[in-house]
Write an enzyme that holds these catalytic residues in place. Structure first.
Site: not given
Ligand code: PGA
Length: 252
Positions: A9, A11, A95, A97, A167, A173, A212
């Site tokens: 992803n 982003k 997601h 976010e 997630e 993140g 992460s």
């Molecule tokens: P990250 O994000 O690996 O940077 O923690 C994962 C995601 O949001 O799909």
């Protein structure tokens, strides 16, 4: 047996030049066939070009979100048919976010899931609890609610053509991943919830962990019996790191 699946992803990262470099690195490092499903999800504006760069490779194209509506006056939105038209196989829905920053609720996520499937896109449905919810002991309740919102409106069998990603919001993140045991516990719960409706589909469902994941922790997370790969954010932006994560998935 379930095939492992690694999805990147991206982003809101990348540029035409950076994308070309990243895809070149990925394709150089991947043999023609691997026993892992692999996808990258660039920002919409780059989908077409990244799709061209991936052409004929084993890496599939995915989008990061989709409009719940099919066509019309929805300024700034992209429909499932458009994603299909530019070569997407997958689309992430729900997601955290999107849920948090853009206030997408369970009902909207469910409509996006249906919109994706109406165009034969494979939705990657994200579910996950916040830190506060985890600390209050509400993790399983939250996951069940998020899943139910989709399962209640989707046709029976809809999860045959879908992927679920667990997630935990507190792990995205932040550099703070769930322990393999924490991930396994929730993955088993997700599979049990799906099994309550259809055991065969549950047994075949790819359930990814996201939050992460790095080359350094991928192997131990993917070793858990109900973890079928990962949805990778930050670590998907570096070819060597992403390739190592794909290799870790392959080892299981
Ligand atoms: P990250 O994000 O690996 O940077 O923690 C994962 C995601 O949001 O799909």
């Amino acid at each position: 047996m379930r095939r492992p699946f690694i999805a990147g992803n991206w982003k809101m990262h990348g540029s035409r030049a950076q994308n070309a470099e990243l895809i070149e690195g990925l394709l150089l490092g991947l043999p023609g066939q691997v026993p892992v499903d692999i996808a990258v999800c660039p920002p919409d504006v780059y989908l077409w070009e990244v799709g061209r760069l991936l052409k004929d490779s084993i890496v599939k194209l995915g989008a990061q979100t989709v409009c719940a509506e099919s066509i019309g006056a929805f300024t700034g939105e992209t429909s499932a048919a458009m994603l299909k038209d530019v070569g997407c196989t997958y689309v992430i829905v729900g997601h955290s976010e999107r849920r948090t920053i853009y206030r997408e609720d369970d009902a909207l996520v469910a409509r996006k899931f249906l919109a994706a499937q109406s165009q034969s896109l494979i939705p990657i449905l994200c579910v996950g609890e916040t830190l506060e919810e985890r600390e209050k002991g509400q993790t399983m309740q939250v996951i069940s609610r998020q899943l139910k919102a989709v399962l209640d409106v989707a046709a029976p069998g809809a999860l045959q053509q879908a992927v679920v990603a667990y997630e935990p919001v507190w792990a995205i993140g932040t550099g703070k991943n769930a322990t393999p045991e924490q991930a396994q516990e929730v993955h088993a719960h997700i599979r049990a919830e799906v099994a309550a409706r259809d055991a065969n589909i549950a047994a075949r469902l790819q359930v990814l962990y996201g939050g992460s994941v790095k080359a350094g922790n991928a192997k131990e997370i993917f070793a858990m019996p109900d973890v079928d790969g990962g949805l990778i954010g930050g670590a998907a932006l570096k070819a060597d790191e992403f390739l190592k994560i794909c290799a870790a998935a392959q080892a299981h």
